[in-house]
Design a protein around this motif. Structure first.
Motif, PDB file in Angstrom:
ATOM      1  N   ASP A  79      35.411 -22.007 -39.885  1.00 38.50           N
ATOM      2  CA  ASP A  79      34.005 -22.095 -40.252  1.00 38.50           C
ATOM      3  C   ASP A  79      33.171 -21.819 -39.013  1.00 38.50           C
ATOM      4  O   ASP A  79      33.666 -21.851 -37.884  1.00 38.50           O
ATOM      5  CB  ASP A  79      33.698 -23.488 -40.798  1.00 38.50           C
ATOM      6  CG  ASP A  79      32.427 -23.538 -41.622  1.00 38.50           C
ATOM      7  OD1 ASP A  79      31.803 -22.482 -41.832  1.00 38.50           O
ATOM      8  OD2 ASP A  79      32.060 -24.646 -42.062  1.00 38.50           O
ATOM      9  N   VAL A  80      31.896 -21.592 -39.210  1.00 37.25           N
ATOM     10  CA  VAL A  80      30.974 -21.385 -38.108  1.00 37.25           C
ATOM     11  C   VAL A  80      30.673 -22.729 -37.465  1.00 37.25           C
ATOM     12  O   VAL A  80      30.487 -23.732 -38.151  1.00 37.25           O
ATOM     13  CB  VAL A  80      29.671 -20.719 -38.624  1.00 37.25           C
ATOM     14  CG1 VAL A  80      28.642 -20.607 -37.522  1.00 37.25           C
ATOM     15  CG2 VAL A  80      29.976 -19.365 -39.214  1.00 37.25           C
ATOM     16  N   SER A  83      36.909 -24.207 -30.611  1.00 42.53           N
ATOM     17  CA  SER A  83      37.317 -23.585 -29.353  1.00 42.53           C
ATOM     18  C   SER A  83      37.722 -22.124 -29.544  1.00 42.53           C
ATOM     19  O   SER A  83      38.607 -21.627 -28.867  1.00 42.53           O
ATOM     20  CB  SER A  83      38.474 -24.374 -28.744  1.00 42.53           C
ATOM     21  OG  SER A  83      39.592 -24.383 -29.614  1.00 42.53           O
ATOM     22  N   PHE A  84      37.044 -21.435 -30.457  1.00 45.45           N
ATOM     23  CA  PHE A  84      37.411 -20.060 -30.761  1.00 45.45           C
ATOM     24  C   PHE A  84      36.234 -19.117 -30.527  1.00 45.45           C
ATOM     25  O   PHE A  84      35.137 -19.343 -31.032  1.00 45.45           O
ATOM     26  CB  PHE A  84      37.893 -19.949 -32.210  1.00 45.45           C
ATOM     27  CG  PHE A  84      39.104 -20.799 -32.462  1.00 45.45           C
ATOM     28  CD1 PHE A  84      40.363 -20.358 -32.115  1.00 45.45           C
ATOM     29  CD2 PHE A  84      38.969 -22.057 -33.028  1.00 45.45           C
ATOM     30  CE1 PHE A  84      41.473 -21.146 -32.334  1.00 45.45           C
ATOM     31  CE2 PHE A  84      40.075 -22.851 -33.249  1.00 45.45           C
ATOM     32  CZ  PHE A  84      41.337 -22.402 -32.901  1.00 45.45           C
ATOM     33  N   ASP A  85      36.503 -18.045 -29.783  1.00 43.75           N
ATOM     34  CA  ASP A  85      35.485 -17.036 -29.514  1.00 43.75           C
ATOM     35  C   ASP A  85      35.271 -16.107 -30.699  1.00 43.75           C
ATOM     36  O   ASP A  85      34.174 -15.626 -30.929  1.00 43.75           O
ATOM     37  CB  ASP A  85      35.879 -16.177 -28.306  1.00 43.75           C
ATOM     38  CG  ASP A  85      35.664 -16.910 -26.998  1.00 43.75           C
ATOM     39  OD1 ASP A  85      34.615 -17.544 -26.843  1.00 43.75           O
ATOM     40  OD2 ASP A  85      36.550 -16.846 -26.131  1.00 43.75           O
ATOM     41  N   THR A  86      36.345 -15.840 -31.442  1.00 44.29           N
ATOM     42  CA  THR A  86      36.223 -14.922 -32.574  1.00 44.29           C
ATOM     43  C   THR A  86      36.769 -15.573 -33.834  1.00 44.29           C
ATOM     44  O   THR A  86      37.597 -16.496 -33.783  1.00 44.29           O
ATOM     45  CB  THR A  86      37.010 -13.613 -32.325  1.00 44.29           C
ATOM     46  OG1 THR A  86      38.401 -13.909 -32.283  1.00 44.29           O
ATOM     47  CG2 THR A  86      36.568 -12.935 -31.036  1.00 44.29           C
ATOM     48  N   TYR A  87      36.320 -15.047 -34.946  1.00 43.24           N
ATOM     49  CA  TYR A  87      36.785 -15.540 -36.238  1.00 43.24           C
ATOM     50  C   TYR A  87      38.275 -15.228 -36.415  1.00 43.24           C
ATOM     51  O   TYR A  87      39.018 -16.017 -36.978  1.00 43.24           O
ATOM     52  CB  TYR A  87      35.944 -14.902 -37.343  1.00 43.24           C
ATOM     53  CG  TYR A  87      36.155 -15.509 -38.702  1.00 43.24           C
ATOM     54  CD1 TYR A  87      35.772 -16.821 -38.955  1.00 43.24           C
ATOM     55  CD2 TYR A  87      36.723 -14.771 -39.721  1.00 43.24           C
ATOM     56  CE1 TYR A  87      35.957 -17.376 -40.214  1.00 43.24           C
ATOM     57  CE2 TYR A  87      36.910 -15.324 -40.980  1.00 43.24           C
ATOM     58  CZ  TYR A  87      36.524 -16.628 -41.216  1.00 43.24           C
ATOM     59  OH  TYR A  87      36.703 -17.181 -42.449  1.00 43.24           O
ATOM     60  N   GLN A  88      38.723 -14.086 -35.881  1.00 44.73           N
ATOM     61  CA  GLN A  88      40.127 -13.701 -35.983  1.00 44.73           C
ATOM     62  C   GLN A  88      41.036 -14.669 -35.221  1.00 44.73           C
ATOM     63  O   GLN A  88      42.126 -14.988 -35.679  1.00 44.73           O
ATOM     64  CB  GLN A  88      40.343 -12.270 -35.457  1.00 44.73           C
ATOM     65  CG  GLN A  88      39.829 -11.187 -36.372  1.00 44.73           C
ATOM     66  CD  GLN A  88      38.315 -11.019 -36.293  1.00 44.73           C
ATOM     67  OE1 GLN A  88      37.672 -11.492 -35.373  1.00 44.73           O
ATOM     68  NE2 GLN A  88      37.755 -10.352 -37.289  1.00 44.73           N
ATOM     69  N   ARG A 110      29.512 -26.870 -28.145  1.00 45.82           N
ATOM     70  CA  ARG A 110      28.616 -25.793 -28.533  1.00 45.82           C
ATOM     71  C   ARG A 110      28.943 -24.471 -27.847  1.00 45.82           C
ATOM     72  O   ARG A 110      28.221 -23.512 -28.007  1.00 45.82           O
ATOM     73  CB  ARG A 110      27.186 -26.201 -28.207  1.00 45.82           C
ATOM     74  CG  ARG A 110      26.741 -27.373 -29.033  1.00 45.82           C
ATOM     75  CD  ARG A 110      25.288 -27.708 -28.775  1.00 45.82           C
ATOM     76  NE  ARG A 110      24.869 -28.765 -29.639  1.00 45.82           N
ATOM     77  CZ  ARG A 110      24.560 -29.981 -29.238  1.00 45.82           C
ATOM     78  NH1 ARG A 110      24.619 -30.279 -27.985  1.00 45.82           N
ATOM     79  NH2 ARG A 110      24.189 -30.899 -30.101  1.00 45.82           N
ATOM     80  N   ASP A 111      30.013 -24.405 -27.096  1.00 45.74           N
ATOM     81  CA  ASP A 111      30.316 -23.197 -26.349  1.00 45.74           C
ATOM     82  C   ASP A 111      30.925 -22.085 -27.195  1.00 45.74           C
ATOM     83  O   ASP A 111      30.845 -20.928 -26.820  1.00 45.74           O
ATOM     84  CB  ASP A 111      31.268 -23.511 -25.195  1.00 45.74           C
ATOM     85  CG  ASP A 111      30.585 -24.298 -24.093  1.00 45.74           C
ATOM     86  OD1 ASP A 111      31.300 -24.891 -23.285  1.00 45.74           O
ATOM     87  OD2 ASP A 111      29.355 -24.299 -24.034  1.00 45.74           O
ATOM     88  N   TYR A 112      31.563 -22.407 -28.274  1.00 38.71           N
ATOM     89  CA  TYR A 112      32.287 -21.416 -29.055  1.00 38.71           C
ATOM     90  C   TYR A 112      31.715 -21.323 -30.470  1.00 38.71           C
ATOM     91  O   TYR A 112      31.389 -22.334 -31.078  1.00 38.71           O
ATOM     92  CB  TYR A 112      33.772 -21.783 -29.124  1.00 38.71           C
ATOM     93  CG  TYR A 112      34.411 -21.795 -27.752  1.00 38.71           C
ATOM     94  CD1 TYR A 112      34.840 -20.620 -27.170  1.00 38.71           C
ATOM     95  CD2 TYR A 112      34.569 -22.982 -27.061  1.00 38.71           C
ATOM     96  CE1 TYR A 112      35.420 -20.619 -25.922  1.00 38.71           C
ATOM     97  CE2 TYR A 112      35.154 -22.993 -25.803  1.00 38.71           C
ATOM     98  CZ  TYR A 112      35.574 -21.812 -25.238  1.00 38.71           C
ATOM     99  OH  TYR A 112      36.136 -21.810 -23.996  1.00 38.71           O
ATOM    100  N   PRO A 113      31.657 -20.121 -31.017  1.00 41.15           N
ATOM    101  CA  PRO A 113      30.989 -19.948 -32.309  1.00 41.15           C
ATOM    102  C   PRO A 113      31.809 -20.339 -33.539  1.00 41.15           C
ATOM    103  O   PRO A 113      31.241 -20.528 -34.606  1.00 41.15           O
ATOM    104  CB  PRO A 113      30.664 -18.451 -32.341  1.00 41.15           C
ATOM    105  CG  PRO A 113      31.586 -17.821 -31.375  1.00 41.15           C
ATOM    106  CD  PRO A 113      31.915 -18.859 -30.346  1.00 41.15           C
ATOM    107  N   TYR A 114      33.132 -20.479 -33.414  1.00 40.79           N
ATOM    108  CA  TYR A 114      33.943 -20.737 -34.602  1.00 40.79           C
ATOM    109  C   TYR A 114      34.794 -21.989 -34.437  1.00 40.79           C
ATOM    110  O   TYR A 114      35.288 -22.289 -33.356  1.00 40.79           O
ATOM    111  CB  TYR A 114      34.836 -19.529 -34.913  1.00 40.79           C
ATOM    112  CG  TYR A 114      34.018 -18.300 -35.175  1.00 40.79           C
ATOM    113  CD1 TYR A 114      33.368 -18.135 -36.389  1.00 40.79           C
ATOM    114  CD2 TYR A 114      33.850 -17.333 -34.203  1.00 40.79           C
ATOM    115  CE1 TYR A 114      32.590 -17.015 -36.626  1.00 40.79           C
ATOM    116  CE2 TYR A 114      33.074 -16.212 -34.430  1.00 40.79           C
ATOM    117  CZ  TYR A 114      32.439 -16.063 -35.644  1.00 40.79           C
ATOM    118  OH  TYR A 114      31.666 -14.969 -35.875  1.00 40.79           O
TER     119      TYR A 114
END
Length: 104
Positions: A80-81, A61-66, A42-46
């Motif tokens: 995905d989110v 394990s991604f901080d940004t969508y990019q 649950r730490d990363y939004p993507y």
């Protein structure tokens, strides 16, 4: 049983109890250290998802969508989110990258 024999038995019992407590503590610490926790997911939004990821949530394990898109590029994967991540509750600006993808 003599006094010295009684002390030897008590010493052995105390040593056994200490050893058992140390082993149990070691096992618990190892388990907590090595076992992945639900909070880690649950730490990363993507999340990246696709045929290389067996779990339903993929690799979150991604901080940004990019970042996620760059990793998915050239592979059979998509971003995905993270369903377990709590975005800040600040309206439509909470995740602008995803909002842009759903415009008509």
């Amino acid at each position: 049983m003599g006094n010295s024999e009684m002390r030897a038995v008590k010493h052995k019992v105390a040593t056994y109890r200490f050893s058992l407590a140390a082993v149990c503590t070691g096992v618990v610490v190892s388990f907590l250290t090595l076992a992945p926790s639900a909070a880690q997911a649950r730490d990363y939004p993507y999340c990246i998802k696709g045929e290389y990821y067996e779990s339903g949530t993929g690799d979150c394990s991604f901080d940004t969508y990019q970042q996620c898109l760059a990793t998915a590029s050239g592979r059979r994967a998509y971003c995905d989110v993270n369903p377990f991540y709590r975005f800040p509750e600040d309206g439509p600006t909470a995740y602008p990258d995803m909002r842009r993808n759903f415009r008509r």
